[in-house]
Design a protein around this motif. Sequence first.
Motif, mmCIF file in Angstrom:
data_model
loop_
_atom_site.group_PDB
_atom_site.id
_atom_site.type_symbol
_atom_site.label_atom_id
_atom_site.label_comp_id
_atom_site.label_asym_id
_atom_site.label_seq_id
_atom_site.Cartn_x
_atom_site.Cartn_y
_atom_site.Cartn_z
ATOM 1 N N MET A 105 22.612 -44.802 7.779
ATOM 2 C CA MET A 105 22.656 -43.542 8.522
ATOM 3 C C MET A 105 22.799 -42.370 7.556
ATOM 4 O O MET A 105 23.731 -42.352 6.733
ATOM 5 C CB MET A 105 23.849 -43.536 9.492
ATOM 6 C CG MET A 105 24.091 -42.178 10.090
ATOM 7 S SD MET A 105 25.546 -41.987 11.136
ATOM 8 C CE MET A 105 26.792 -42.947 10.395
ATOM 9 N N ALA A 121 19.255 -42.336 11.884
ATOM 10 C CA ALA A 121 19.609 -43.759 11.949
ATOM 11 C C ALA A 121 18.391 -44.570 11.528
ATOM 12 O O ALA A 121 17.287 -44.343 12.019
ATOM 13 C CB ALA A 121 20.015 -44.124 13.376
ATOM 14 N N TRP A 131 23.061 -49.215 17.383
ATOM 15 C CA TRP A 131 22.280 -47.990 17.205
ATOM 16 C C TRP A 131 20.851 -48.113 17.729
ATOM 17 O O TRP A 131 20.204 -47.102 17.997
ATOM 18 C CB TRP A 131 22.255 -47.597 15.727
ATOM 19 C CG TRP A 131 23.558 -47.033 15.248
ATOM 20 C CD1 TRP A 131 24.687 -47.726 14.898
ATOM 21 C CD2 TRP A 131 23.881 -45.652 15.083
ATOM 22 N NE1 TRP A 131 25.677 -46.861 14.531
ATOM 23 C CE2 TRP A 131 25.219 -45.581 14.620
ATOM 24 C CE3 TRP A 131 23.159 -44.462 15.264
ATOM 25 C CZ2 TRP A 131 25.847 -44.362 14.363
ATOM 26 C CZ3 TRP A 131 23.795 -43.244 14.985
ATOM 27 C CH2 TRP A 131 25.122 -43.212 14.541
#
Length: 143
Positions: A7, A72, A130
């Motif tokens: 990230m 991400a 995510w």
Amino acid sequence: MEQTFIMIKPDGVQRGLIGEIIARFEKKGFSLKGLKLINVDRGFAERHYADLSAKPFFNGLVEYIISGPVVAMVWEGKNVVVTGRKIIGATNPADSAPGTIRGDFAIAIGRNVIHGSDSVESATKEIALWFPEGIVAWQSNAH
Ligand code: CMP
């Protein structure tokens, strides 16, 4: 093939480091498998950092992560978890070697530009958190 979750934190996005960071992973030989620019809310940030909830810096860390969009990503390749952490550098920029992302672009532990999974197990959990839709989204009504 091994995958890791990476990230780019709000400071990395705001400072225009997205291209530089992606280039470092690409030039090393890793493959980009998933990528999105997103804002996360407090509850989501708290889930991502749940293991750190007892730390004195936890609230500040959550505020930092929700302060702006993050990138991400899922990267894939041989030993990508451990090698990715080497590319990123030590958590505290005061300890990260020049040539690493944090060593080159950060000075404060509370603004350390990037996160990378610390184990294959964490990577599996973080990718599922995510990218619940899968790492490559499908668009059924594209023209
Ligand atoms: P990251 O790799 O995302 O993993 C946990 C994060 O907590 C770390 O990077 C830092 O952003 C943050 N962190 C760790 N230690 C401290 C600290 N002492 N003060 C503030 N933030 C910290």
